[in-house]
Design a protein around this motif. Structure first.
Motif, PDB file in Angstrom:
ATOM      1  N   GLU A   5       0.824  -5.060  -2.248  1.00  0.00           N
ATOM      2  CA  GLU A   5       0.398  -6.143  -1.353  1.00  0.00           C
ATOM      3  C   GLU A   5       1.063  -6.010   0.011  1.00  0.00           C
ATOM      4  O   GLU A   5       0.426  -6.235   1.039  1.00  0.00           O
ATOM      5  CB  GLU A   5       0.753  -7.502  -1.971  1.00  0.00           C
ATOM      6  CG  GLU A   5      -0.106  -7.881  -3.145  1.00  0.00           C
ATOM      7  CD  GLU A   5      -1.533  -8.168  -2.727  1.00  0.00           C
ATOM      8  OE1 GLU A   5      -1.751  -8.755  -1.638  1.00  0.00           O
ATOM      9  OE2 GLU A   5      -2.437  -7.788  -3.485  1.00  0.00           O
ATOM     10  N   ALA A   8      -0.661  -3.208   1.875  1.00  0.00           N
ATOM     11  CA  ALA A   8      -1.985  -3.662   2.312  1.00  0.00           C
ATOM     12  C   ALA A   8      -1.856  -4.620   3.495  1.00  0.00           C
ATOM     13  O   ALA A   8      -2.670  -4.569   4.426  1.00  0.00           O
ATOM     14  CB  ALA A   8      -2.725  -4.327   1.160  1.00  0.00           C
ATOM     15  N   CYS A  12      -3.536  -3.938   7.058  1.00  0.00           N
ATOM     16  CA  CYS A  12      -4.545  -4.890   7.534  1.00  0.00           C
ATOM     17  C   CYS A  12      -4.151  -5.556   8.848  1.00  0.00           C
ATOM     18  O   CYS A  12      -5.010  -6.124   9.522  1.00  0.00           O
ATOM     19  CB  CYS A  12      -4.823  -5.936   6.459  1.00  0.00           C
ATOM     20  SG  CYS A  12      -5.760  -5.262   5.066  1.00  0.00           S
ATOM     21  N   GLY A  66     -10.756   1.309   4.715  1.00  0.00           N
ATOM     22  CA  GLY A  66      -9.672   0.379   5.066  1.00  0.00           C
ATOM     23  C   GLY A  66     -10.200  -0.837   5.798  1.00  0.00           C
ATOM     24  O   GLY A  66      -9.774  -1.967   5.543  1.00  0.00           O
ATOM     25  N   LEU A  69     -11.997  -2.990   3.233  1.00  0.00           N
ATOM     26  CA  LEU A  69     -11.043  -3.653   2.343  1.00  0.00           C
ATOM     27  C   LEU A  69     -10.337  -4.802   3.048  1.00  0.00           C
ATOM     28  O   LEU A  69     -10.199  -5.897   2.500  1.00  0.00           O
ATOM     29  CB  LEU A  69     -10.010  -2.645   1.826  1.00  0.00           C
ATOM     30  CG  LEU A  69      -8.918  -3.205   0.922  1.00  0.00           C
ATOM     31  CD1 LEU A  69      -9.523  -3.594  -0.412  1.00  0.00           C
ATOM     32  CD2 LEU A  69      -7.822  -2.189   0.731  1.00  0.00           C
ATOM     33  N   CYS A  70      -9.903  -4.575   4.269  1.00  0.00           N
ATOM     34  CA  CYS A  70      -9.190  -5.621   4.997  1.00  0.00           C
ATOM     35  C   CYS A  70     -10.108  -6.777   5.368  1.00  0.00           C
ATOM     36  O   CYS A  70      -9.691  -7.930   5.365  1.00  0.00           O
ATOM     37  CB  CYS A  70      -8.535  -5.036   6.241  1.00  0.00           C
ATOM     38  SG  CYS A  70      -7.185  -3.898   5.860  1.00  0.00           S
ATOM     39  N   ARG A  73     -10.513  -8.751   2.200  1.00  0.00           N
ATOM     40  CA  ARG A  73      -9.291  -9.531   1.920  1.00  0.00           C
ATOM     41  C   ARG A  73      -9.218 -10.763   2.811  1.00  0.00           C
ATOM     42  O   ARG A  73      -8.823 -11.838   2.361  1.00  0.00           O
ATOM     43  CB  ARG A  73      -8.043  -8.684   2.152  1.00  0.00           C
ATOM     44  CG  ARG A  73      -7.730  -7.751   1.037  1.00  0.00           C
ATOM     45  CD  ARG A  73      -6.420  -7.033   1.305  1.00  0.00           C
ATOM     46  NE  ARG A  73      -5.324  -7.935   1.014  1.00  0.00           N
ATOM     47  CZ  ARG A  73      -4.129  -7.877   1.594  1.00  0.00           C
ATOM     48  NH1 ARG A  73      -3.886  -6.979   2.497  1.00  0.00           N
ATOM     49  NH2 ARG A  73      -3.183  -8.717   1.269  1.00  0.00           N
TER      50      ARG A  73
END
Length: 77
Positions: A5, A8, A12, A66, A69-70, A73
């Motif tokens: 986490e 990430a 991010c 990426g 994914l960000c 999230r």
């Protein structure tokens, strides 16, 4: 899991820069594709161009994934 986490979160934080890198990767891919038309298979330049194709593909997948994914999230938060 906390370590993942944290990584990430650090990645991010740079999400606003990802589209620039994806655009650069696309331009590099287009230029590389154009140059492949004029290279002869079996030459050293052709082999280097194929390695470059792999590097550009990894770059596009990495930054594109990426960014996706960000974005995912941030929408979940």
């Amino acid at each position: 899991m906390a370590r993942l986490e944290t990584i990430a979160d650090v990645i991010c934080e740079q999400r606003d820069r990802f589209p620039l890198f994806v655009a650069i990767g696309i331009v590099m891919g287009l230029l590389l594709g154009f140059s492949l038309l004029y290279l002869e298979p079996g030459t050293a330049a052709y082999a280097i161009a194929l390695v470059d194709v792999g590097l550009v593909a990894v770059t596009l997948v990495g930054f594109g994934g990426g960014f996706w994914l960000c974005t995912k999230r941030s929408m979940e938060e």
